[in-house]
Design an enzyme around this catalytic site. Structure first.
Site, PDB file in Angstrom:
ATOM      1  N   ASN A   9       0.876  -1.168   0.000  1.00 43.52           N
ATOM      2  CA  ASN A   9       0.000   0.000   0.000  1.00 43.52           C
ATOM      3  C   ASN A   9       0.913   1.218   0.000  1.00 43.52           C
ATOM      4  O   ASN A   9       1.468   1.588   1.029  1.00 43.52           O
ATOM      5  CB  ASN A   9      -0.883  -0.037   1.257  1.00 43.52           C
ATOM      6  CG  ASN A   9      -1.738   1.202   1.396  1.00 43.52           C
ATOM      7  OD1 ASN A   9      -1.833   2.009   0.470  1.00 43.52           O
ATOM      8  ND2 ASN A   9      -2.358   1.361   2.558  1.00 43.52           N
ATOM      9  N   LYS A  11       0.243   4.238  -0.417  1.00 44.88           N
ATOM     10  CA  LYS A  11      -0.384   5.459   0.122  1.00 44.88           C
ATOM     11  C   LYS A  11      -0.092   6.646  -0.801  1.00 44.88           C
ATOM     12  O   LYS A  11      -0.004   6.447  -2.009  1.00 44.88           O
ATOM     13  CB  LYS A  11       0.061   5.703   1.570  1.00 44.88           C
ATOM     14  CG  LYS A  11      -0.176   4.444   2.431  1.00 44.88           C
ATOM     15  CD  LYS A  11      -0.034   4.683   3.905  1.00 44.88           C
ATOM     16  CE  LYS A  11      -0.273   3.370   4.644  1.00 44.88           C
ATOM     17  NZ  LYS A  11      -0.230   3.518   6.105  1.00 44.88           N
ATOM     18  N   HIS A  97      -9.585   1.475   4.487  1.00 42.44           N
ATOM     19  CA  HIS A  97      -8.354   1.682   5.262  1.00 42.44           C
ATOM     20  C   HIS A  97      -8.641   2.684   6.386  1.00 42.44           C
ATOM     21  O   HIS A  97      -9.392   3.651   6.200  1.00 42.44           O
ATOM     22  CB  HIS A  97      -7.243   2.204   4.347  1.00 42.44           C
ATOM     23  CG  HIS A  97      -5.907   2.172   5.007  1.00 42.44           C
ATOM     24  ND1 HIS A  97      -5.534   3.126   5.928  1.00 42.44           N
ATOM     25  CD2 HIS A  97      -4.883   1.297   4.926  1.00 42.44           C
ATOM     26  CE1 HIS A  97      -4.323   2.833   6.375  1.00 42.44           C
ATOM     27  NE2 HIS A  97      -3.904   1.729   5.780  1.00 42.44           N
ATOM     28  N   GLU A  99      -7.016   5.082   7.544  1.00 38.01           N
ATOM     29  CA  GLU A  99      -6.718   6.485   7.211  1.00 38.01           C
ATOM     30  C   GLU A  99      -7.874   7.113   6.446  1.00 38.01           C
ATOM     31  O   GLU A  99      -8.191   8.290   6.628  1.00 38.01           O
ATOM     32  CB  GLU A  99      -5.404   6.566   6.413  1.00 38.01           C
ATOM     33  CG  GLU A  99      -4.211   6.297   7.319  1.00 38.01           C
ATOM     34  CD  GLU A  99      -2.992   5.714   6.633  1.00 38.01           C
ATOM     35  OE1 GLU A  99      -2.923   5.710   5.398  1.00 38.01           O
ATOM     36  OE2 GLU A  99      -2.108   5.223   7.362  1.00 38.01           O
ATOM     37  N   GLU A 169      -5.829  -4.598  10.351  1.00 40.65           N
ATOM     38  CA  GLU A 169      -4.764  -3.623  10.602  1.00 40.65           C
ATOM     39  C   GLU A 169      -5.068  -2.863  11.890  1.00 40.65           C
ATOM     40  O   GLU A 169      -5.833  -1.875  11.863  1.00 40.65           O
ATOM     41  CB  GLU A 169      -4.694  -2.619   9.442  1.00 40.65           C
ATOM     42  CG  GLU A 169      -4.393  -3.263   8.101  1.00 40.65           C
ATOM     43  CD  GLU A 169      -3.796  -2.248   7.140  1.00 40.65           C
ATOM     44  OE1 GLU A 169      -2.681  -2.504   6.672  1.00 40.65           O
ATOM     45  OE2 GLU A 169      -4.406  -1.209   6.897  1.00 40.65           O
ATOM     46  N   GLY A 175       2.205   2.375  10.756  1.00 39.75           N
ATOM     47  CA  GLY A 175       3.194   3.436  10.614  1.00 39.75           C
ATOM     48  C   GLY A 175       3.860   3.846  11.913  1.00 39.75           C
ATOM     49  O   GLY A 175       4.527   4.871  11.975  1.00 39.75           O
ATOM     50  N   SER A 215       3.051  -1.970  10.450  1.00 45.49           N
ATOM     51  CA  SER A 215       4.494  -2.062  10.720  1.00 45.49           C
ATOM     52  C   SER A 215       5.066  -3.447  10.440  1.00 45.49           C
ATOM     53  O   SER A 215       5.976  -3.902  11.143  1.00 45.49           O
ATOM     54  CB  SER A 215       4.800  -1.610  12.150  1.00 45.49           C
ATOM     55  OG  SER A 215       4.423  -0.254  12.324  1.00 45.49           O
TER      56      SER A 215
HETATM   57  P1  PGA Z   1       2.587   0.343   7.645  1.00 47.25           P
HETATM   58  O1  PGA Z   1       1.142   0.564   6.955  1.00 47.25           O
HETATM   59  O2  PGA Z   1       3.103  -0.976   7.112  1.00 47.25           O
HETATM   60  O3  PGA Z   1       3.408   1.503   7.193  1.00 47.25           O
HETATM   61  O4  PGA Z   1       2.351   0.294   9.117  1.00 47.25           O
HETATM   62  C1  PGA Z   1       0.280  -0.492   6.736  1.00 47.25           C
HETATM   63  C2  PGA Z   1      -0.994   0.016   6.132  1.00 47.25           C
HETATM   64  O5  PGA Z   1      -1.460   1.091   6.553  1.00 47.25           O
HETATM   65  O6  PGA Z   1      -1.567  -0.599   5.218  1.00 47.25           O
END
Ligand code: PGA
Length: 252
Positions: A9, A11, A97, A99, A169, A175, A215
């Protein structure tokens, strides 16, 4: 039997040129697909989809958008429809997601419209769920996540549900460098699979790929993916470096 999936992903990262280079680097090392191999997916910005499709072996690598419009078409300035995503050659759409839920107000109602349009356009939804820190600290994560599923994907019929990929998640792990422990991941993935079994039957549950996200990196992927109910990962930060992403793919 369910597939193992490692999905990146990206982003809101990479210019078109950087994204194509990243896709090419992943493509160069991902080999011809064997029956038991990991399905590799690149979740790129909308602007990159068609170019990334052109630059990878799509028999081996699937391309995904990170969202789609909640309407099929029309006067919705700035929106990108599921049909438009499909027309680029992409095969997947990341939906729900955290976010998008948090920063763009995506509710279950909106997600249900997006899910329907994604499926109508023969795209595979990668449906995200996961709890915030305060819910985890209160010990209510199972109830919270299952409720997210009940309000959305559990409303699909079994046939359509069978087409989706679920990504768990935990928001506190995204993140932050704070990964769920292998026990926490396995426990929630098992809870999700049991809930799918209760809703759609054991066979559908056994065939659903449930990915872990938050992460995940080359150091912890091996341990996370070794869990019986973890069928791969949705990878953010570590999908932006070809070597790291490849190491995660090879963690199986
Ligand atoms: P990350 O993000 O691996 O940077 O924690 C995962 C995601 O949001 O899909």
């Amino acid at each position: 039997m369910r597939k193992k999936v490692v999905a990146g992903n990206w982003k809101c990262n990479t210019t078109l040129q950087e994204g194509v280079e990243l896709a090419k680097a992943v493509n160069s090392v991902v080999k011809e697909k064997g029956a038991n191999d990991v399905v590799v997916v690149l979740g790129t910005p909308f602007t990159h989809l068609s170019k990334v499709v052109e630059n990878v072996d799509t028999k081996r690598i699937g391309v995904s958008s990170q969202n789609c419009a909640a309407e099929a078409k029309g006067a919705f300035t700035g929106e990108v429809s599921a049909a438009m995503v499909k027309s680029t050659g992409a095969e997947y759409v990341i939906l729900g997601h955290s976010e998008r839920r948090e920063y763009y107000g995506e509710t279950s109602e909106i997600l249900n419209k997006k899910l329907a349009l994604t499926l109508e356009n023969s795209l595979t939804p990668i449906y995200c769920c996961g709890e915030p820190l305060e819910i985890r600290e209160a010990g209510n994560q199972k109830e919270y996540v299952i409720n997210q599923l009940k309000e959305t994907v559990f409303k699909l019929n079994a046939d359509d549900f069978g087409k989706i990929i679920v990504a768990y998640e935990p928001i506190w792990a995204i993140g932050t460098g704070k990964t769920a422990t292998t026990e926490q991941a396995q426990e929630m993935h098992k809870d999700i699979r049991d809930a799918i079994a209760a809703q759609f039957g054991q066979e559908v549950a056994n065939n659903t790929s449930i990915l872990y996200g938050g992460s995940c990196n080359p150091k912890n992927a091996n341990e996370l993916f070794a869990n019986p109910d973890v069928d791969g990962g949705l990878i953010g930060g570590a999908s932006l470096k070809a070597e790291d992403f490849i190491q995660i793919i090879n963690a199986y």
